[in-house]
Design a protein around this motif. Structure first.
Motif, PDB file in Angstrom:
ATOM      1  N   PHE A 169       0.991  -1.184   0.219  1.00 10.28           N
ATOM      2  CA  PHE A 169       0.100   0.090   0.050  1.00 10.28           C
ATOM      3  C   PHE A 169       0.939   1.095   0.093  1.00 10.28           C
ATOM      4  O   PHE A 169       0.555   2.107  -0.772  1.00 10.28           O
ATOM      5  CB  PHE A 169      -0.857  -0.056   1.402  1.00 10.28           C
ATOM      6  CG  PHE A 169      -2.001   1.285   1.351  1.00 10.28           C
ATOM      7  CD1 PHE A 169      -3.153   1.116   0.566  1.00 10.28           C
ATOM      8  CD2 PHE A 169      -1.285   2.317   1.942  1.00 10.28           C
ATOM      9  CE1 PHE A 169      -3.804   2.246   0.687  1.00 10.28           C
ATOM     10  CE2 PHE A 169      -2.194   3.406   2.117  1.00 10.28           C
ATOM     11  CZ  PHE A 169      -3.631   3.562   1.240  1.00 10.28           C
ATOM     12  N   TYR A 170       1.848   1.118   0.855  1.00  6.25           N
ATOM     13  CA  TYR A 170       2.777   2.491   1.101  1.00  6.25           C
ATOM     14  C   TYR A 170       3.559   2.691  -0.383  1.00  6.25           C
ATOM     15  O   TYR A 170       3.550   3.695  -0.914  1.00  6.25           O
ATOM     16  CB  TYR A 170       3.626   2.377   2.025  1.00  6.25           C
ATOM     17  CG  TYR A 170       4.670   3.328   2.143  1.00  6.25           C
ATOM     18  CD1 TYR A 170       4.342   4.559   2.843  1.00  6.25           C
ATOM     19  CD2 TYR A 170       5.751   3.388   1.705  1.00  6.25           C
ATOM     20  CE1 TYR A 170       5.238   5.676   3.133  1.00  6.25           C
ATOM     21  CE2 TYR A 170       6.709   4.533   1.813  1.00  6.25           C
ATOM     22  CZ  TYR A 170       6.291   5.563   2.301  1.00  6.25           C
ATOM     23  OH  TYR A 170       7.021   6.766   2.581  1.00  6.25           O
ATOM     24  N   ARG A 171       4.100   1.471  -0.959  1.00  6.27           N
ATOM     25  CA  ARG A 171       4.909   1.586  -2.269  1.00  6.27           C
ATOM     26  C   ARG A 171       3.723   2.176  -3.388  1.00  6.27           C
ATOM     27  O   ARG A 171       4.177   2.955  -4.023  1.00  6.27           O
ATOM     28  CB  ARG A 171       5.138   0.507  -2.677  1.00  6.27           C
ATOM     29  CG  ARG A 171       6.490   0.098  -2.073  1.00  6.27           C
ATOM     30  CD  ARG A 171       7.150  -1.117  -2.669  1.00  6.27           C
ATOM     31  NE  ARG A 171       6.207  -1.901  -3.398  1.00  6.27           N
ATOM     32  CZ  ARG A 171       6.216  -3.433  -3.596  1.00  6.27           C
ATOM     33  NH1 ARG A 171       7.234  -4.087  -2.731  1.00  6.27           N
ATOM     34  NH2 ARG A 171       5.441  -4.252  -4.217  1.00  6.27           N
ATOM     35  N   ARG A 172       2.664   1.816  -3.329  1.00  2.00           N
ATOM     36  CA  ARG A 172       1.657   2.177  -4.508  1.00  2.00           C
ATOM     37  C   ARG A 172       1.086   3.825  -4.228  1.00  2.00           C
ATOM     38  O   ARG A 172       0.893   4.632  -5.171  1.00  2.00           O
ATOM     39  CB  ARG A 172       0.337   1.647  -4.228  1.00  2.00           C
ATOM     40  CG  ARG A 172       0.151   0.610  -5.772  1.00  2.00           C
ATOM     41  CD  ARG A 172      -0.864  -0.319  -5.619  1.00  2.00           C
ATOM     42  NE  ARG A 172      -0.674  -1.175  -4.553  1.00  2.00           N
ATOM     43  CZ  ARG A 172      -1.599  -1.935  -4.088  1.00  2.00           C
ATOM     44  NH1 ARG A 172      -2.779  -1.782  -4.135  1.00  2.00           N
ATOM     45  NH2 ARG A 172      -1.201  -2.736  -2.800  1.00  2.00           N
ATOM     46  N   HIS A 173       0.870   4.075  -2.939  1.00  2.00           N
ATOM     47  CA  HIS A 173       0.678   5.504  -2.646  1.00  2.00           C
ATOM     48  C   HIS A 173       1.607   6.415  -1.927  1.00  2.00           C
ATOM     49  O   HIS A 173       1.297   7.216  -1.002  1.00  2.00           O
ATOM     50  CB  HIS A 173      -0.725   5.403  -1.710  1.00  2.00           C
ATOM     51  CG  HIS A 173      -1.852   4.255  -2.232  1.00  2.00           C
ATOM     52  ND1 HIS A 173      -2.473   4.909  -3.420  1.00  2.00           N
ATOM     53  CD2 HIS A 173      -2.370   3.258  -2.027  1.00  2.00           C
ATOM     54  CE1 HIS A 173      -3.306   3.704  -3.733  1.00  2.00           C
ATOM     55  NE2 HIS A 173      -3.087   2.917  -2.932  1.00  2.00           N
ATOM     56  N   TRP A 174       2.817   5.947  -2.017  1.00  2.00           N
ATOM     57  CA  TRP A 174       4.020   6.922  -1.362  1.00  2.00           C
ATOM     58  C   TRP A 174       3.686   8.293  -1.409  1.00  2.00           C
ATOM     59  O   TRP A 174       4.060   9.255  -0.559  1.00  2.00           O
ATOM     60  CB  TRP A 174       5.327   6.389  -1.708  1.00  2.00           C
ATOM     61  CG  TRP A 174       5.612   6.720  -3.286  1.00  2.00           C
ATOM     62  CD1 TRP A 174       5.554   6.127  -4.251  1.00  2.00           C
ATOM     63  CD2 TRP A 174       6.266   8.055  -3.457  1.00  2.00           C
ATOM     64  NE1 TRP A 174       5.870   6.847  -5.268  1.00  2.00           N
ATOM     65  CE2 TRP A 174       6.317   7.989  -4.886  1.00  2.00           C
ATOM     66  CE3 TRP A 174       6.921   9.026  -2.963  1.00  2.00           C
ATOM     67  CZ2 TRP A 174       7.159   8.941  -5.645  1.00  2.00           C
ATOM     68  CZ3 TRP A 174       7.649   9.949  -3.507  1.00  2.00           C
ATOM     69  CH2 TRP A 174       7.681  10.320  -4.909  1.00  2.00           C
TER      70      TRP A 174
END
Length: 101
Positions: A16-21
């Motif tokens: 999730f973090y990688r996609r929405h960083w």
């Protein structure tokens, strides 16, 4: 089985973090920049501006929680939470969870 489920949570969070960083970092920077200014130049910042900046930081943090919630749940609305007597959700209601990324 429990270990696999326990390990899925940090994996999901990392994906999730990688996609929405950009959103996470951008909204988190608001508080960081405000803190930097207040700590280093707080004596030069008028009280009203310091207070307003705290309100902006609070709004950014609330917005970050809302954005993460909305994106994590895919925009799904919670079902069954507002029903009286704890009635079950309607037939065909989708479950929202950590599965699937």
């Amino acid at each position: 089985m429990e270990l696999r489920l326990a390990l899925e949570v940090p994996r999901w969070a990392w994906r999730f973090y990688r996609r929405h960083w950009a959103v996470v970092v951008g909204l988190s920077l608001v508080g960081s920049v405000q803190r930097l200014v207040v700590v280093n130049w707080g004596d030069r910042v008028p009280g009203a501006v310091a207070f307003a900046s705290e309100v902006v930081v609070l709004a950014a943090r609330v917005l970050l929680v809302v954005v993460i919630w909305r994106r994590a749940t895919g925009g799904e609305r919670l079902r069954g939470g507002g029903r009286r007597g704890g009635a079950p959700p309607p037939p065909g209601a989708r479950r929202v969870g950590f599965g699937g990324g």
